[in-house]
Motif scaffolding. Structure first.
Motif, PDB file in Angstrom:
ATOM      1  N   GLU A  13       3.858   2.708  11.959  1.00  0.00           N
ATOM      2  CA  GLU A  13       3.213   2.661  10.647  1.00  0.00           C
ATOM      3  C   GLU A  13       3.195   1.204  10.183  1.00  0.00           C
ATOM      4  OE1 GLU A  13       5.659   4.258   7.346  1.00  0.00           O
ATOM      5  OE2 GLU A  13       7.137   4.676   8.893  1.00  0.00           O
ATOM      6  N   ARG A  44       0.836  -1.199   0.000  1.00  0.00           N
ATOM      7  CA  ARG A  44       0.000   0.000   0.000  1.00  0.00           C
ATOM      8  C   ARG A  44       0.873   1.252   0.000  1.00  0.00           C
ATOM      9  NH1 ARG A  44      -2.642  -3.212   3.831  1.00  0.00           N
ATOM     10  NH2 ARG A  44      -1.716  -2.031   5.536  1.00  0.00           N
ATOM     11  N   PRO A  45       0.397   2.312  -0.612  1.00  0.00           N
ATOM     12  CA  PRO A  45       1.155   3.557  -0.576  1.00  0.00           C
ATOM     13  C   PRO A  45       1.319   4.020   0.873  1.00  0.00           C
ATOM     14  CG  PRO A  45      -0.745   3.747  -2.059  1.00  0.00           C
ATOM     15  CD  PRO A  45      -0.878   2.446  -1.344  1.00  0.00           C
ATOM     16  N   GLY A  46       2.500   4.461   1.179  1.00  0.00           N
ATOM     17  CA  GLY A  46       2.737   4.955   2.531  1.00  0.00           C
ATOM     18  C   GLY A  46       3.139   3.871   3.514  1.00  0.00           C
ATOM     19  N   GLN A  47       3.129   2.631   3.060  1.00  0.00           N
ATOM     20  CA  GLN A  47       3.501   1.517   3.942  1.00  0.00           C
ATOM     21  C   GLN A  47       5.026   1.365   3.919  1.00  0.00           C
ATOM     22  OE1 GLN A  47       2.115  -2.267   2.452  1.00  0.00           O
ATOM     23  NE2 GLN A  47       1.669  -3.011   4.493  1.00  0.00           N
ATOM     24  N   ALA A  48       5.637   1.237   5.083  1.00  0.00           N
ATOM     25  CA  ALA A  48       7.082   1.008   5.113  1.00  0.00           C
ATOM     26  C   ALA A  48       7.383  -0.338   4.469  1.00  0.00           C
ATOM     27  CB  ALA A  48       7.576   1.021   6.549  1.00  0.00           C
ATOM     28  N   TYR A  87      -0.227  -1.224  14.506  1.00  0.00           N
ATOM     29  CA  TYR A  87      -0.118  -1.227  13.046  1.00  0.00           C
ATOM     30  C   TYR A  87       0.025  -2.661  12.536  1.00  0.00           C
ATOM     31  CZ  TYR A  87       0.222   3.720  13.745  1.00  0.00           C
ATOM     32  OH  TYR A  87      -0.076   4.999  14.116  1.00  0.00           O
TER      33      TYR A  87
END
Lengths: 218, 184
Positions: free
Chosen positions: B68, B48-52, B85
């Protein structure tokens, strides 16, 4: 479409089970299990029990056991057997396949489990592993705890279908085909009594699909 | 004439792309009823976008603590603490760590004790060796798991993943290799 002979679908159920037992290809099906009913009757009323399922993990069994407030442990004796059988012995290592098999699959503290579901995996072990496994099972079962194991009534060398046993309810199993293997030996009641001779009690249920269900109490 | 045809195609591509996703599941339905047939479609997670993201060539040794979501497709040895998270172990992911998170989805392999306050999911390509503690667990057919499962009731306090105990000592990881096996 309603069954014309016997009870409501009972004859058809047995015919399907027998057909599956004889046919070349395994069939997915439900079957009644007196052994399973007895197993859970023995545990009735207790909560937070420790149950070991040695037939591999399945969502159905996880749900059935954990929804009753018990803790479930899972392992897979057939996978464990294949690993020991397939892997070559490492040079310089003294541990033979039996010791490795027990260490990798039945390495639990003594008297840890209230119930153990072995299903039909014991009968595919070789002689040495079988006796070592039964001895370990006895050690990790609590006194008064019980064990459910299945044994085919087929002759030695005959190929039998192996299933994944998924618990539908306290007396119904859903059988999911897994693989087929020849039986290394044949078991009769006397063999089984001798095998579980160190346990407190042994009880047999012979089903119509050539499967002997054994409930053993420590 | 040829020139005219060459000019028209550009708007067309979206249309041919549409049928395959619609048709594939429809054709796959009858196959799914046959037990011994393994579905050919690989089950791949989406980053997913923004996922480390820890890529498949990355090896991390030590403790990871994050606020996160984390996707691990490489190798992590140590401990992972994500608390509120989620952790996704990708198909190439190999985690040897105790993990604490809200939600854990495993496509690769995870060797260690796991505490998830909401959910643990072991997909069919995934394997976990260790003790699990969670409110909910989903295990796909074909997934491998060895260890214990403790379902936490709502309101029951979630503890961090325990160090690997003597009760469940995960053996070396392996895949299910039985002749004629249909379901791992």
């Amino acid at each position: 479409m309603a069954p014309t002979n016997g009870g409501p679908g009972l004859a058809a159920d047995y015919a399907r089970i027998e057909r599956a037992a004889r046919s070349a290809g395994p069939v997915e099906m439900d079957r009644q299990s007196n052994g399973l009913r007895q197993f859970f009757e023995n545990l009735r009323g207790e909560t937070r029990l420790h149950i070991l399922d040695l037939g591999g993990v399945s969502q159905a069994n996880v749900n059935f056991v954990t929804l009753r407030g018990h803790k479930l442990y899972t392992g897979d004796l057939l996978v464990g057997l294949d690993r020991v059988g397939v892997a070559p012995r490492e040079p310089g290592k003294a541990a033979g396949p039996t010791a490795r098999f027990i260490k990798e699959n039945l390495n639990f503290p003594p008297a840890h489990f209230d119930g153990i579901l072995v299903w039909d995996s014991l009968e595919f072990l070789d002689e040495e592993m079988l006796w070592a496994a039964v001895s370990s099972l006895q050690a990790i079962l609590k006194p008064g705890g019980c064990l459910l194991s299945f044994f085919h009534t087929h002759a030695k060398g005959e190929t039998v279908h192996i299933y994944r046993y998924q618990i539908r309810d306290h007396q119904t199993l859903h059988l999911q085909p897994r693989c087929s293997r020849p039986l290394p030996r044949a078991f009769n009641n006397r063999n089984l009594e001798r095998l579980f001779g160190n346990f407190h009690a042994v009880k047999f249920f012979l089903a119509k699909d050539n499967l002997r269900e054994v409930i053993v109490t420590r | 004439m040829w020139g005219k045809k060459d000019i028209t195609p550009p708007p067309a591509p979206p249309e041919p792309q549409a049928p395959p996703p619609v048709n594939l599941p429809q054709e796959a339905k009858p196959v799914a009823t046959t037990l011994m047939v393994k579905p050919s479609e690989p089950d791949r997670p989406q980053v997913r976008p923004g996922q480390a993201h820890i890529g498949k060539s990355v090896l991390v040794k030590g403790e990871i603590a994050a606020s996160e979501d984390l996707y691990v497709d490489g190798e992590v040895r140590g401990a992972i603490d994500l608390r509120d998270y989620s952790l996704t172990v990708g198909p190439n992911g190999k985690v040897e760590a105790n993990v604490t998170a809200r939600e854990i989805v495993v496509y690769g392999s995870l060797n260690g004790n796991v505490a998830a306050s909401e959910k643990i999911e072991i997909r069919k390509t995934g394997s976990i060796l260790g003790d699990l503690s969670t409110a909910r667990i989903i295990i796909e057919d074909g997934a491998y798991f060895k260890g214990s499962i403790d379902i936490m009731k709502p309101g029951q306090k979630q503890e961090a993943a325990k160090p690997i105990s003597s009760v469940t000592k995960p053996g070396p990881q392996h895949t299910f290799q039985m002749a004629e096996s249909g379901k791992g």
